[in-house]
Each structure stands twice: as structure tokens, then as C-alpha cells.
Design an enzyme around this catalytic site. Structure first.
Site, PDB file in Angstrom:
ATOM      1  N   TYR A 143      23.657  35.974 -52.797  1.00 56.91           N
ATOM      2  CA  TYR A 143      23.970  37.131 -53.643  1.00 56.91           C
ATOM      3  C   TYR A 143      25.483  37.236 -53.732  1.00 56.91           C
ATOM      4  O   TYR A 143      26.178  37.177 -52.720  1.00 56.91           O
ATOM      5  CB  TYR A 143      23.390  38.400 -53.019  1.00 56.91           C
ATOM      6  CG  TYR A 143      23.704  39.679 -53.779  1.00 56.91           C
ATOM      7  CD1 TYR A 143      23.191  39.901 -55.060  1.00 56.91           C
ATOM      8  CD2 TYR A 143      24.495  40.680 -53.207  1.00 56.91           C
ATOM      9  CE1 TYR A 143      23.460  41.081 -55.746  1.00 56.91           C
ATOM     10  CE2 TYR A 143      24.762  41.861 -53.892  1.00 56.91           C
ATOM     11  CZ  TYR A 143      24.247  42.057 -55.159  1.00 56.91           C
ATOM     12  OH  TYR A 143      24.516  43.230 -55.836  1.00 56.91           O
ATOM     13  N   ASP A 238      32.021  32.791 -50.947  1.00 53.99           N
ATOM     14  CA  ASP A 238      31.796  34.233 -50.956  1.00 53.99           C
ATOM     15  C   ASP A 238      31.668  34.680 -49.497  1.00 53.99           C
ATOM     16  O   ASP A 238      30.621  34.519 -48.876  1.00 53.99           O
ATOM     17  CB  ASP A 238      30.543  34.579 -51.760  1.00 53.99           C
ATOM     18  CG  ASP A 238      30.331  36.092 -51.839  1.00 53.99           C
ATOM     19  OD1 ASP A 238      31.003  36.835 -51.084  1.00 53.99           O
ATOM     20  OD2 ASP A 238      29.490  36.526 -52.650  1.00 53.99           O
ATOM     21  N   LYS A 271      33.419  44.302 -47.783  1.00 49.63           N
ATOM     22  CA  LYS A 271      32.812  44.849 -46.566  1.00 49.63           C
ATOM     23  C   LYS A 271      33.849  45.108 -45.452  1.00 49.63           C
ATOM     24  O   LYS A 271      34.535  46.115 -45.520  1.00 49.63           O
ATOM     25  CB  LYS A 271      31.628  43.991 -46.150  1.00 49.63           C
ATOM     26  CG  LYS A 271      30.545  44.055 -47.267  1.00 49.63           C
ATOM     27  CD  LYS A 271      29.186  43.523 -46.911  1.00 49.63           C
ATOM     28  CE  LYS A 271      28.176  43.920 -47.989  1.00 49.63           C
ATOM     29  NZ  LYS A 271      27.665  42.835 -48.811  1.00 49.63           N
TER      30      LYS A 271
END
Ligand code: PLP
Length: 431
Positions: A143, A238, A271
Site C-alpha cells: 500500500y 516506501d 508515520k
């Protein structure tokens, strides 16, 4: 006793689609009533009924120090005094980026944004702009946020272009996105053999946390690097989830230990770098990053980007996780958790596998660790759901879906881990 979580959920559903502002929070996969959180401290969350939980979600990763770390709160409170947002540059943005560059050697320049979605979307646009090529490779089960071109699953057959996974994404928008199986070397080779000179970027989660916890094998990551170099495509890691979570320099540091000279061309972060505030980033080599506006032709912007309060929070967080031994202690407690879960499952005679790196972990009701999305999704969902609710009832808050990773924070003590394992023993016994 009235269930205030249920009352709030009913009220929320009347005015917010599904009652939530991000789908997985709705407990749709596991059933039951989502817990409405009223406060958090250290390793714990409290819901609207006043029930306490040991938190293994940590806001899906950012809360690596635990909730309400005093030095982080102080940095945020101080920043707030000076204003919430200016829409003009600040010194703190430089400090945060300099801190990131110091810790991630593959990065030469970084642009700050507000969410991982924005960072991933911008990285793809930049890769396409910098290479002048249209196609991107992604992997099933990874994702990268909900940008249109990335909401795509594999088509039938080898290395065919994918299908949108969301309504509202026209097929033409994903026609340049190739979706391959994670850890599948043959598909990777075939995709580059067929489309090599058209591929702008290969984007990958080095440890895929959006299919629970699946590592890219070292040979696979090495081949991703080699093929990108050979064909002039950009390797984009990512690390929104893994960055500053699995190790200080992110997962790329771990792969660099196994693959001499290994570096991605670009990295996407989020995050942990915001420490719980909306903040994310993408970065890479100078020549690529200088293609961005205002220097270059690739447009990208944001009203709140580099926000002074978010950067204060991120900076305080990044400084605290550099304390000597921070990741060793975190990794040790996380490992103790997964080893303990495995031991309890064995005792209960339940097929189980688990893995962790740094403060990130995953577990599966499967006899062996899966290597790709199809294997993850073959795990026993009914059993996971019973276990999830068993743990929740016993005051342990795990991710409410079998395809999500878990997170331990520095605030989790050995006693918290022991309490979790005791809950697991009794929950597993009811399976
Ligand atoms: C969470 C996540 C994103 C999206 O970040 P948001 O801030 O939720 O938009 C992108 N990539 C990975 C690997 C993630 O874990």
C-alpha cells in the site's frame, strides 16, 4: 451497563460514512463495535467506557515513543505558542530535513508533505517527470496511499496491467501501473524485459506492513536494484511504515548490510517522522529532487506542508529515538512478544507464525511465514477474528484486520508484554 462505544458509533454512522474517517477503524473485517478512544498515555489507550487497553497499533506506527512522551509534548506546546501555521518557510523545517538526511544516507534532498498518500503520489509524479517515462511497477499487497494510479490490483496473466481496486478510478488512470507478485523474481524479470525502457519507477515496501508483515527477500531486493539501474528506472522505497520504525536508518539500512552498496533512488517517509502529527516526506538524489517546483517542471505544493507544530513534534521524536540502545531495547521487547505468542500458540496446538524487526511485528494463523499477498490472505480469517476479539476483551488492542502489522513502543514494559502473553494464552485456549 450502557455501551458508550456503541452509542458513539451509532451517532458517528449518522454523519460520517461508516462512522469513521479511515476505513479499517470501522472493525468491518473483524465485526463488533469500534472502540472510541478518549485518551492515551504511554503504552495504553482508554475507550469511551473507561476500559484500558495495551496498544499495539500506536496510531498505525507513529507513536514509537508511546503516547504523550513529556519531551514531545513540551516541544509541541512550545511550538503552539509561536503560532499554528504561517505558510512561509521556517528554520525548523531545515532542522527536521537535516536530521532526516543525517540518518538516511541515500537521501540528499527532501520535501515535506502532510500524509503518506501525498508523499507517495508526489514521488510517482516526480519519478515520471524526472525520467520522462509513464510506467510504474508496484506489488500486490503493498500500500502506498490512495492516489488513483496506485489503487490497482493485478490483472490476469503475467505482468499485465492492473485493474482499479476502487470505484471512481477509471481504467485509463491505472493503465501505466504494472502490478506484480511480491518476491516473484520471474515476474520481475519479465516485466523489465517487456517494458524496461518505459518504466519510470519501481515502488516497494521493503518490509510490507500492509499485508501484515512480509519481508522482501534479499535476492529479490537485490534484483529490484539491479534491474532499475540497468533500465534507468528509479527504485523508490516506501518506508512510510518502516522508516525509523524497524531501524534508525529504516529498512534500507538492513538491506544495505546484506547487499553491499545498496541504496534506493528515492524514499517515501511518514508515520514516525511526524511523531503523531500530520507529516510525511519524500526525498532522493539531488538531480531528481531538483526537478521539483520551484526549481524544475514537476509541480507539487501544500498549504500546511512543513507545518511548524508538526515539524516540532517530528523533530523531538527523531531526536529521542537516537538515544543509545533505543532500537536494541525496542527490538528485544518486540521479539519477546512474537516469540512468546509463538510459544503460546504451540502450547495451544494452533498453527501460527510470527516475525518482527525493530518495533514492528506481524503474526499469522499459518504454519509458515507467507511470502506474498495470496499466501497472507490464505490465513484463517475466522480464527484471527476470534483471537482479535478475545484479546480485545482481555484489554489488548491489536490491529483489527489480519493484513495489518503491529507496533510496539518504547513505553511498553516487560510487564506489558507478559500481560499480553497471558491474555494470549487464555484467548488461544478458546480457539
Ligand atoms: C500508512 C502508509 C501509507 C499512507 O500514509 P497516510 O499518511 O495514511 O496517507 C503509505 N505507504 C505505506 C507503506 C504506509 O504504511
Amino acid at each position: 451497563m450502557s455501551d458508550r462505544n456503541q452509542t458513539l458509533f451509532d451517532r458517528a454512522k449518522a454523519v460520517i460514512p461508516g462512522g469513521v474517517n479511515s476505513p479499517v477503524r470501522a472493525f468491518k473485517a473483524v465485526g463488533g463495535t469500534p472502540r472510541f478512544i478518549t485518551r492515551a498515555h504511554g503504552a495504553y489507550l482508554w475507550d469511551a467506557n473507561g476500559q484500558r487497553y495495551i496498544d499495539y497499533i500506536g496510531s498505525w506506527g507513529p507513536m514509537i515513543l508511546g503516547h504523550g512522551h513529556p519531551q514531545v509534548l513540551q516541544a509541541v506546546q512550545q511550538a503552539i505558542q509561536d503560532g499554528l501555521s504561517y505558510g512561509a518557510p521556517t528554520e525548523r523545517e531545515i532542522e527536521l530535513v537535516e536530521e532526516i538526511l543525517k540518518l538516511v544516507p541515500s537521501l540528499e534532498m527532501v520535501r515535506l508533505v502532510n500524509s503518506g498518500t501525498e508523499a507517495g503520489m508526489s514521488a510517482i509524479r516526480l519519478a515520471r517527470g524526472a525520467t520522462g517515462r509513464p510506467k510504474i511497477i508496484k506489488f500486490e499487497g503493498c500500500y502506498h496511499g490512495h492516489a488513483d494510479a496506485l489503487l490497482v490490483k493485478a490483472g490476469s496473466g503475467l505482468a499485465t496491467f492492473g485493474h482499479p481496486t476502487s470505484a471512481g478510478v477509471p481504467p485509463e488512470v491505472v493503465q501505466h501501473t504494472l502490478v506484480l507478485e511480491y518476491n516473484n523474481l520471474e515476474q520481475l524479470e519479465a516485466a523489465f524485459a517487456e517494458h524496461g525502457d518505459q518504466i519510470a519507477a519501481l515502488m516497494i515496501e521493503p518490509i510490507a506492513g500492509n499485508m501484515n508483515f512480509v519481508r522482501a527477500s534479499v535476492p529479490f531486493m537485490r534484483r529490484c536494484r539491479e534491474l532499475c539501474t540497468q533500465h534507468g528506472a528509479l527504485l523508490v522505497l516506501d518506508e512510510v511504515m518502516t522508516g525509523f520504525r524497524v531501524a534508525l536508518g529504516g529498512a534500507q539500512r538492513l538491506y544495505a548490510q546484506a547487499i553491499p552498496g545498496f541504496e534506493p533512488d528515492m524514499t517515501v517517509l511518514g508515520k514516525v517522522i511526524g511523531g503523531g502529527m500530520p507529516l510525511a516526506a519524500f526525498g532522493g538524489k539531488r538531480a531528481v529532487m531538483e526537478q521539483l517546483a520551484p526549481l524544475g517542471p514537476v509541480y507539487q505544493a501544500g498549504t500546511l506542508s512543513g507545518n511548524p507544530v508538526a515539524t516540532a513534534c517530528g523533530l523531538a521524536t527523531l531526536r529521542l529515538i537516537q538515544q543509545p540502545g533505543f532500537f536494541d531495547g525496542l527490538a528485544q521487547r518486540t521479539r519477546a512478544l512474537v516469540d512468546g505468542l509463538q510459544a503460546e500458540a504451540r502450547r495451544a496446538g494452533v498453527p501460527f507464525s510470527a516475525d518482527s524487526e525493530g518495533g514492528m511485528f506481524g503474526f499469522f494463523f499459518l504454519p509458515e511465514l507467507p511470502r506474498n499477498y495470496a499466501q497472507v490472505m490464505a490465513s484463517d480469517a475466522a480464527r484471527f477474528n476470534r483471537f482479535f476479539h478475545g484479546m480485545l476483551q482481555r484489554g489488548v488492542y491489536l490491529a483489527p484486520a489480519l493484513y495489518e502489522a503491529g507496533f510496539v513502543s518504547a513505553a511498553h514494559t516487560d510487564a506489558d508484554i507478559a500481560a499480553t502473553l497471558e491474555a494470549a494464552r487464555s484467548a488461544l485456549a478458546t480457539l
